[in-house]
Design a protein around this motif. Structure first.
Motif, PDB file in Angstrom:
ATOM      1  N   TYR A 430       0.853  -1.178   0.000  1.00 55.58           N
ATOM      2  CA  TYR A 430       0.000   0.000   0.000  1.00 55.58           C
ATOM      3  C   TYR A 430       0.893   1.233   0.000  1.00 55.58           C
ATOM      4  N   ARG A 431       0.628   2.126  -0.920  1.00 51.55           N
ATOM      5  CA  ARG A 431       1.445   3.336  -1.084  1.00 51.55           C
ATOM      6  C   ARG A 431       0.534   4.497  -1.482  1.00 51.55           C
ATOM      7  N   PRO A 432       0.997   5.760  -1.225  1.00 47.33           N
ATOM      8  CA  PRO A 432       2.230   6.104  -0.501  1.00 47.33           C
ATOM      9  C   PRO A 432       2.001   6.302   0.993  1.00 47.33           C
ATOM     10  N   SER A 433       0.737   6.548   1.389  1.00 49.55           N
ATOM     11  CA  SER A 433       0.486   6.852   2.791  1.00 49.55           C
ATOM     12  C   SER A 433       0.179   5.585   3.568  1.00 49.55           C
ATOM     13  N   PRO A 434       0.398   5.582   4.880  1.00 50.61           N
ATOM     14  CA  PRO A 434       0.062   4.397   5.681  1.00 50.61           C
ATOM     15  C   PRO A 434      -1.445   4.180   5.703  1.00 50.61           C
ATOM     16  N   VAL A 435      -1.821   2.945   5.923  1.00 49.39           N
ATOM     17  CA  VAL A 435      -3.237   2.603   5.984  1.00 49.39           C
ATOM     18  C   VAL A 435      -3.662   2.521   7.438  1.00 49.39           C
ATOM     19  N   SER A 453      -3.224  18.339  -7.368  1.00 50.33           N
ATOM     20  CA  SER A 453      -2.681  17.465  -8.403  1.00 50.33           C
ATOM     21  C   SER A 453      -3.037  16.031  -8.044  1.00 50.33           C
ATOM     22  N   TYR A 454      -2.905  15.147  -9.011  1.00 50.02           N
ATOM     23  CA  TYR A 454      -3.255  13.756  -8.766  1.00 50.02           C
ATOM     24  C   TYR A 454      -2.281  13.133  -7.766  1.00 50.02           C
ATOM     25  N   ARG A 455      -2.805  12.653  -6.669  1.00 43.34           N
ATOM     26  CA  ARG A 455      -2.015  11.910  -5.699  1.00 43.34           C
ATOM     27  C   ARG A 455      -2.662  10.545  -5.558  1.00 43.34           C
ATOM     28  N   ILE A 456      -1.965   9.533  -5.998  1.00 45.10           N
ATOM     29  CA  ILE A 456      -2.558   8.205  -6.128  1.00 45.10           C
ATOM     30  C   ILE A 456      -2.201   7.348  -4.928  1.00 45.10           C
ATOM     31  N   HIS A 457      -3.183   6.631  -4.427  1.00 41.40           N
ATOM     32  CA  HIS A 457      -2.981   5.625  -3.392  1.00 41.40           C
ATOM     33  C   HIS A 457      -3.156   4.266  -4.041  1.00 41.40           C
ATOM     34  N   LYS A 458      -2.246   3.352  -3.714  1.00 41.61           N
ATOM     35  CA  LYS A 458      -2.253   2.047  -4.357  1.00 41.61           C
ATOM     36  C   LYS A 458      -2.400   0.952  -3.311  1.00 41.61           C
ATOM     37  N   LEU A 459      -3.338   0.034  -3.571  1.00 41.64           N
ATOM     38  CA  LEU A 459      -3.505  -1.165  -2.759  1.00 41.64           C
ATOM     39  C   LEU A 459      -3.295  -2.363  -3.676  1.00 41.64           C
ATOM     40  N   THR A 460      -2.297  -3.192  -3.353  1.00 42.46           N
ATOM     41  CA  THR A 460      -1.997  -4.371  -4.165  1.00 42.46           C
ATOM     42  C   THR A 460      -2.328  -5.633  -3.383  1.00 42.46           C
ATOM     43  N   TYR A 461      -3.076  -6.530  -4.016  1.00 42.96           N
ATOM     44  CA  TYR A 461      -3.466  -7.801  -3.414  1.00 42.96           C
ATOM     45  C   TYR A 461      -2.859  -8.940  -4.232  1.00 42.96           C
ATOM     46  N   LYS A 462      -2.443  -9.982  -3.520  1.00 46.01           N
ATOM     47  CA  LYS A 462      -1.810 -11.110  -4.192  1.00 46.01           C
ATOM     48  C   LYS A 462      -2.192 -12.393  -3.483  1.00 46.01           C
ATOM     49  N   THR A 463      -2.263 -13.494  -4.260  1.00 44.07           N
ATOM     50  CA  THR A 463      -2.535 -14.795  -3.679  1.00 44.07           C
ATOM     51  C   THR A 463      -1.311 -15.690  -3.822  1.00 44.07           C
ATOM     52  N   GLN A 464      -0.989 -16.413  -2.765  1.00 41.69           N
ATOM     53  CA  GLN A 464       0.164 -17.302  -2.785  1.00 41.69           C
ATOM     54  C   GLN A 464      -0.119 -18.575  -3.581  1.00 41.69           C
ATOM     55  N   ILE A 472      -5.631  -1.864  -6.851  1.00 40.25           N
ATOM     56  CA  ILE A 472      -6.683  -0.842  -6.780  1.00 40.25           C
ATOM     57  C   ILE A 472      -5.995   0.509  -6.582  1.00 40.25           C
ATOM     58  N   ARG A 473      -6.289   1.450  -7.461  1.00 41.60           N
ATOM     59  CA  ARG A 473      -5.726   2.790  -7.346  1.00 41.60           C
ATOM     60  C   ARG A 473      -6.826   3.769  -6.946  1.00 41.60           C
ATOM     61  N   LEU A 474      -6.525   4.612  -5.958  1.00 43.67           N
ATOM     62  CA  LEU A 474      -7.472   5.592  -5.435  1.00 43.67           C
ATOM     63  C   LEU A 474      -6.871   6.985  -5.562  1.00 43.67           C
ATOM     64  N   TRP A 475      -7.697   7.964  -5.947  1.00 37.00           N
ATOM     65  CA  TRP A 475      -7.248   9.352  -5.932  1.00 37.00           C
ATOM     66  C   TRP A 475      -8.454  10.274  -5.857  1.00 37.00           C
ATOM     67  N   LEU A 494       2.920   3.041  -9.470  1.00 34.84           N
ATOM     68  CA  LEU A 494       2.138   4.261  -9.349  1.00 34.84           C
ATOM     69  C   LEU A 494       2.333   5.113 -10.593  1.00 34.84           C
ATOM     70  N   GLU A 495       1.222   5.579 -11.165  1.00 29.43           N
ATOM     71  CA  GLU A 495       1.288   6.428 -12.343  1.00 29.43           C
ATOM     72  C   GLU A 495       0.048   7.291 -12.388  1.00 29.43           C
ATOM     73  N   GLU A 496       0.133   8.376 -13.134  1.00 35.61           N
ATOM     74  CA  GLU A 496      -1.011   9.266 -13.220  1.00 35.61           C
ATOM     75  C   GLU A 496      -2.145   8.591 -13.975  1.00 35.61           C
ATOM     76  N   PRO A 497      -3.363   8.731 -13.471  1.00 34.76           N
ATOM     77  CA  PRO A 497      -4.520   8.186 -14.188  1.00 34.76           C
ATOM     78  C   PRO A 497      -4.903   9.095 -15.351  1.00 34.76           C
ATOM     79  N   PRO A 498      -5.775   8.650 -16.221  1.00 35.38           N
ATOM     80  CA  PRO A 498      -6.246   9.509 -17.301  1.00 35.38           C
ATOM     81  C   PRO A 498      -6.885  10.775 -16.743  1.00 35.38           C
TER      82      PRO A 498
END
Length: 707
Positions: A430-435, A453-464, A472-475, A494-498
């Protein structure tokens, strides 16, 4: 009015209360009928205290419920829990009591409430649609699902409750979320005939009067007058309800109110039932049903007729300027003319006209009211009209909770919840801020601040298990005052959304993976925070295709008889054979009193021998088949129609007949191109099936005749 309090003893653990406690601070109780017309106050139920609160100003954000019960729970009932629980629909420990209340003691209050109903639903932060007759066993895109058969989609009052709110959530009989209007917009469009663009944010006022009327054509109301009263909000008109005047008179009054603020002549673009072919009519329809064929009718700009575009009512009928043209038809009398409606078909841009018969020097009646005729052009009828008129601009309605851009916004707290089916995934980044972690290991919370400006928060989920991942990207961009999110497969950087993003996409999305599908739904509530529900649909699920596909309407199809006279088969009149089945099934099939619409999708592979077809089964009221009719289109370029008749006295199922045609050789299919009719001579009366292209306003492109 004094505030009323509800006995909270049996409500504490009810499913409805639990849902609304978690998702909204206040719930509107039957908004159309809890309105104090003396003090202009609103009563809302506080879901924490279970008490009604009255607001005169600064009305808080609230959730609203739309539902249908077998019996209505009144405002007096809600103050006596024992009485209310005896009514249908309140068996879930009083869950229905939190949403159903009415006060009909004052006719003036009832009138104001009915005229205000659309605004109540439009101003709500979210509308929860409780479908008491639906269970989420099958996905709504599955034609076998009970979702399409819900009574809610057939009621007149629920049309405005479907289109007015900004956010709509569907709940099944156990208060389990089925989906939202956004995620199921293609399904809801197929069921209701409301264009999918309406659910994507298009203003309903951009549709013609005839198009909006067509959305209500197949809906029913308990009181016949309500067919008109339930449409007042759709057309932004007001009028006092007069129960007892009859449905036809109420609908005539509604049209008169629409005419006062609009010169849209599509209001006259209706067709009567075929049984009224030889009846004389005026220019106004008798019910929404007569607009059932008008979904493609749009009005053209009235400036082409100058100040003659206005029309008014007199004591001898509707006074109107109409471009007239004579017709050369030996089958019609000399006093019959064609009158242009100044309307076009959106499908082929033909102009629509209807038949008028002259009764004296200046008066006409409408004849052949079951027909609207296509004309290629308006000229030369309009060539000499050169006058000017000044049009009154109507006052438009605006919701208090619109999404106008604001320079300042507030932070939005997102709670990302893994549903049981998706708990083999773990949040690995999870980036960039703590959850904000919660005691629940399946929830991750992120506070998204608005910024310039666009500041994106990213949540990445993975299965073993398989190594699959999704991000999931939030802004939250301050100029829109709306937060957004997107769902993508893999561990995306992390990248700028459309820059341009549809705000409605905040409502839900589904992506396919190698092992199934990931679904993320944003629960928009009456509170400022939002809940992301993460679901996983296994690849082996029979419903996965319905989750990931999008339904598309077809421009081609057949109008077929919904009933066939037994006399055609047996030479005597002893009843009718109804259309009991269409195979394969389709959500776009529509059935009316005297006809049905069967959509058809011509093959798109360029093979002129490919066939798109369906099997129609006619039989008895108890479901026993008597004969089948195969109808279809050959090739995409020519759309050649064909039909065959199979009379088997119930020996073959529709599935077997369908499989027979599916397995026919290409040579057989070529021969079908030469066959437009099929006759049966095994019965005393005989039966002939034939098809022809449409020549007047109807759904689809072809017409099936059984004679």
């Amino acid at each position: 009015m004094t505030s009323a309090y509800i006995d909270e003893g049996d409500l504490r653990n009810s499913p409805g209360i639990k849902i609304f406690k978690a998702r909204a601070a206040y719930v509107q109780l039957a908004p159309s009928r809890i309105f104090d017309y003396h003090t202009l106050s609103m009563r809302l139920l506080n879901t924490q205290t279970l008490k009604l609160q009255e607001f005169y100003a600064d009305i808080p954000r609230y959730a609203i419920l739309s539902h249908t019960w077998e019996k209505e729970v009144t405002f007096q009932d809600i103050q006596n829990l024992k009485v209310a629980k005896q009514k249908a629909g309140t068996t879930s420990s009083g869950s229905g009591l939190t949403h159903a209340a009415s006060n009909k003691e004052s006719s003036a209050e009832l009138s104001e409430a009915i005229n205000s109903m659309y605004q109540y639903y439009e101003d709500a932060a979210v509308c929860y649609v409780y479908l008491c007759d639906v269970s989420i066993e099958l996905h709504p895109r599955n034609p076998k699902s009970t979702f399409k058969d819900s009574r809610w989609f057939k009621r007149g009052w629920t049309l405005q409750e479907l289109v007015a709110p900004r956010n709509v959530v569907f709940l099944d009989t156990d208060w389990v979320r089925i989906g939202t209007r956004w995620t199921l917009r293609d399904v809801v469009s197929a069921i209701t005939s409301v264009p999918v663009e309406v659910f994507e944010g298009r203003d309903i006022n951009t549709y013609s009067v005839a198009q909006r009327m067509s959305w209500a054509a197949l809906r029913e109301t308990t009181r016949p007058e309500d067919q008109a009263y339930s449409l007042m909000g759709i057309f932004e008109v007001s009028m006092p309800p007069i129960y007892g005047e009859g449905g036809a008179k109420a609908f005539m009054r509604l049209q008169q109110e629409i005419i006062k603020i609009s010169d849209d002549r599509s209001i006259f673009a209706w067709v009567a039932a075929s049984s009224e072919h030889y009846k004389r009519r005026g220019l106004l329809a008798r019910s929404p049903y007569e607009f059932r064929m008008s979904g493609e009718v749009k009005a053209i700009d009235s400036y082409c007729v100058g100040d003659r575009s206005s029309y008014s009512f007199g004591n001898n009928g509707l006074r109107i300027h109409l471009p007239l043209e004579t017709i050369d038809d030996s089958g019609r009398s000399d006093d019959v003319v064609l009158a242009s409606l100044l309307c076009q078909s959106e499908r082929d841009y033909s102009f629509l006209s209807f038949y008028l018969q002259k009764t004296n020097q200046h008066q006409y009646v409408r004849c052949y009211p079951d027909q609207l005729v296509f004309r290629p052009t308006l000229q030369p009828a309009l060539s000499n009209i050169q006058e000017l008129t000044v049009r009154e601009v109507p006052v438009t309605r605006r919701s208090r909770f619109d999404t106008r851009p604001s320079r300042y916004g507030s932070a939005v707290l997102y709670h990302a919840d893994l549903l049981p089916s998706a708990r083999h995934f773990l949040c690995t980044d999870y980036r960039p801020s703590p959850v904000l972690h919660s005691p629940n290991s399946n929830r991750v919370s992120v506070q998204v601040e608005p910024c310039s400006s666009y500041r994106i928060h990213k949540l990445t989920y993975k299965t073993q298990v398989t190594g699959e991942a999704f991000t999931i990207r939030l802004w939250h961009y301050w100029c829109t005052n709306l937060p957004y999110y997107t769902l993508q497969l893999g561990d995306r950087p992390l990248e700028e959304p459309p820059f341009f993003i549809d705000p409605s996409r905040d409502d839900g999305t589904v992506v396919r993976t190698s092992s199934g599908a990931i679904s993320v739904h944003c629960e928009v509530t009456g509170r400022s925070d939002r809940r992301l529900e993460i679901d996983f649909i296994d690849q082996d699920s029979l419903e996965i295709d319905f989750w990931t596909q999008t339904l598309q309407p077809s421009d081609s199809g057949f109008i077929v008889p919904s009933k066939v006279d037994r006399r055609l088969l047996y030479g005597r009149h002893d009843g009718m054979f109804p259309l009991i089945r269409v195979y394969p099934a389709s959500l776009y099939v529509k059935t009316w009193q005297d006809m049905a619409y069967i959509p058809m999708f011509p093959a798109d592979d360029g093979d002129t021998t490919s066939v798109s077809f369906r099997i129609l089964t006619y039989g008895t009221e108890d479901g026993k088949s008597v004969f089948h009719v195969a109808i279809g289109l050959l090739g995409i370029s020519s759309w050649i129609s064909w039909t065959e008749l199979v009379v088997d006295k119930g020996k073959k199922s529709a599935e077997k007949v369908y499989q027979y045609y599916l397995n026919r050789s290409k040579a057989d299919k070529r021969r079908l191109r030469q066959r437009s009719a099929w006759s049966d001579s095994t019965h005393e009366g005989g039966l002939t099936a034939s098809v022809q292209e449409r020549s007047s306003l109807q759904l689809g492109t072809h017409l099936l005749r059984l004679e």
